[in-house]
Scaffold this active site. Structure first.
Site, short mmCIF file in Angstrom:
data_model
loop_
_atom_site.label_atom_id
_atom_site.label_comp_id
_atom_site.label_asym_id
_atom_site.label_seq_id
_atom_site.Cartn_x
_atom_site.Cartn_y
_atom_site.Cartn_z
N LYS A 79 0.85 -1.20 0.00
CA LYS A 79 0.00 0.00 0.00
C LYS A 79 0.88 1.24 0.00
CE LYS A 79 -3.77 2.05 2.75
NZ LYS A 79 -4.53 1.94 4.02
N SER A 154 -9.41 1.84 3.39
CA SER A 154 -8.60 2.59 2.45
C SER A 154 -7.60 1.72 1.68
CB SER A 154 -7.84 3.70 3.18
OG SER A 154 -6.99 3.15 4.17
N SER A 178 -9.35 -0.43 7.62
CA SER A 178 -8.86 -0.35 6.25
C SER A 178 -8.16 -1.58 5.68
CB SER A 178 -7.90 0.84 6.11
OG SER A 178 -8.65 2.01 5.99
N1 GLN Z 1 -12.74 4.17 7.02
C1 GLN Z 1 -12.01 4.64 8.15
C2 GLN Z 1 -11.64 6.09 7.97
O1 GLN Z 1 -12.01 6.62 7.01
C3 GLN Z 1 -10.80 3.79 8.39
C4 GLN Z 1 -9.62 4.17 7.59
C5 GLN Z 1 -8.42 3.34 7.92
O2 GLN Z 1 -8.52 2.31 8.58
N2 GLN Z 1 -7.27 3.81 7.49
O3 GLN Z 1 -11.00 6.68 8.79
#
Ligand code: GLN
Length: 476
Positions: A79, A154, A178
């Site tokens: 990532k 994400s 994420s």
């Molecule tokens: N969807 C969550 C957010 O927008 C988690 C994001 C993540 O785990 N990086 O913060």
């Protein structure tokens, strides 16, 4: 060469037995990326030279009959929030569009030392803020199961790359879900380790008390192998724990009979899609048939998890993202006259809408006069959420939940409604807040043939148990 459904063991033994070479495997996966990624958009950068040099090293070892390291020749993606020396690392942001890190993230260098071949860097929501990958400053990622749907976020690029056979495994990061949520949307396995289990050195910070690195893979065993490779104390990250790392693969085969698995009513309430509910209930039945005892439990503070998470995560983000000032490694606005104009314009041009929203929310929550009412209060609720889990884990060995209330939604379906996007993180943010490990494992499909994920949560530093339950379920 057929790259579909390869696992880590298959890769290693086919190289060791000289049925193929690491170079041929890397090329076959690059060919697959060329064929598929135009429509999926999982990658932001390919690092061919680095990959081929590493593959060559592995092939020479194989030629000389040397024993190969555990993940030798494994085609993997990272990532784009993890720093890679000499390879552009953007965090999905215009702010870092030109950023070339001078060092490697510890998790990446551990994978490479164990023989992995990094093919490229995957797309993600900007600074990992999002649940759909639509917040990438470059382009969205499409779900390989249905190109009109999001892959989740994400770590959407990492999940899609594994699901579309463009790599055998990938690393993602999880701050509020994420890794697990995109894994469930794309039908792969996603593991978030305990906070402190894997070094965060070289991970571009979003919310430092919540950020975790972990694997996305096709099988539970592969997740166990990758975790074993990247876990353990790192002097470069003072929050990485000095806790012995078990042999996760050996632990997988231990029986699950008589294990106590908790099911919390708070995770099966309003908003849970019917197909998802049925699939998760069927998975619970399957585990019961394998001899596990299913125990009803309660995690009473769950309704406060979303506001708690979105206060703490935004507060920490506002502080972490203060470093992008246009002076050092980030984008610098041109044609400005004063220093403050340079700061302002650089941040205005470099950050996208969601990131700005979070910086504003977090700055507000931390400001004098509001700190006690918001940030401090959220920290207290975080303690209550953690205690819920501590109490539950006195009675059960692991907890079963859906990973996400729905399967993958359509591109654009929620992008104008940040609140509904935030609310869908309900089943994943709790583990990040409590610092406990969680895994998402595929458990069937909806009527529209979209993957569904079963989430298994465990005690601090007890990834072995959740991997074991996930493996038993997967094998059954
Ligand atoms: N969807 C969550 C957010 O927008 C988690 C994001 C993540 O785990 N990086 O913060």
């Amino acid at each position: 060469m057929n790259v579909a459904s390869l696992t880590i063991d298959a890769v290693r033994s086919s190289i060791q037995e000289r049925h193929t070479t690491a170079l041929a495997l890397a090329e076959a996966h690059y060919a697959r990326i060329k064929e598929r990624d135009g429509e999926i958009g999982a990658f932001l950068t390919l690092c061919r030279d680095r990959a081929l040099a590493q593959a060559d090293r592995i092939d020479r070892m194989a030629e000389e009959g040397e024993p190969l390291p555990p993940i030798a020749g494994l085609p993997i993606a990272i990532k784009d929030v993890m720093s890679t020396r000499g390879v552009r690392t953007t965090a999905g942001s215009k702010m870092l569009e030109q950023y070339i890190p001078p060092y490697d993230c510890t998790a990446v260098s551990r994978l490479e030392s164990a023989g992995a071949v990094v093919l490229g860097k995957t797309n993600c929501d900007e600074f990992a803020m999002g649940s759909s990958n639509e917040n990438s400053a470059f382009h969205p990622v499409r779900n390989p199961h249905d190109l009109n749907r999001v892959p989740g976020g994400s770590s959407g690029g990492s999940a899609a790359a594994v699901a579309a056979d463009m790599v055998v495994a990938a690393l993602g990061s999880d701050t509020g879900g994420s890794i697990r949520q995109p894994a469930s949307f794309c039908g792969v396995v996603g593991l978030m380790p305990t906070y402190g289990r894997v070094s965060r050195y070289g991970l571009i910070a979003f919310a430092s008390s919540l950020d975790h690195i972990g694997p996305l893979t096709r099988t539970v065993k592969d997740a166990a192998i990758i975790l074993g490779t990247i876990a353990g104390r790192d002097p470069m990250d003072s929050t990485s724990a000095e806790v012995p790392v078990p042999d996760y693969v050996a632990e997988l085969e231990k029986p699950v009979r008589a294990m106590k698995l908790g099911v919390a009513k708070e995770y099966f309430g309003e908003g849970l899609n019917d197909d998802v509910r049925q699939a998760v209930e069927a998975a619970i039945d399957k585990l019961r048939n394998l001899g596990c005892e299913i125990v009803p439990i309660s995690l009473p503070h769950t309704p406060y998890a979303i506001p708690t998470y979105y206060l703490i995560a935004t507060a920490e983000a506002s502080s972490n993202l203060a470093r992008y000032d246009g002076v050092r490694y980030s984008l610098r606005a041109r044609g400005v006259k004063t220093l403050s104009e340079m700061y302002r314009r650089s941040r205005d041009e470099g950050f996208g809408t969601e990131v700005k929203r979070r910086i504003m929310l977090g700055t507000y929550a931390l400001s004098a006069g509001y700190y006690d009412a918001y940030y401090l209060k959220a920290q207290k609720v975080r303690t209550l959420l953690t205690r819920d889990f501590d109490e539950a884990f006195q009675r059960v060995d692991a907890i079963l939940t859906p990973t996400s209330p729905t399967a993958a939604f359509r591109l654009g379906e929620k992008s104008n409604d940040p609140l509904s996007m935030y609310l869908a993180d309900i089943y994943t943010v709790t583990a990040d807040l409590a610092g406990i490990p969680g895994i998402s494992v595929p458990c069937g499909k909806t009527k529209e043939k979209l993957p569904i994920g079963l989430q298994i949560l465990g005690k601090h530093f007890d990834e072995s148990t959740i991997l074991r339950v996930a493996h038993a379920y997967e094998q059954a």
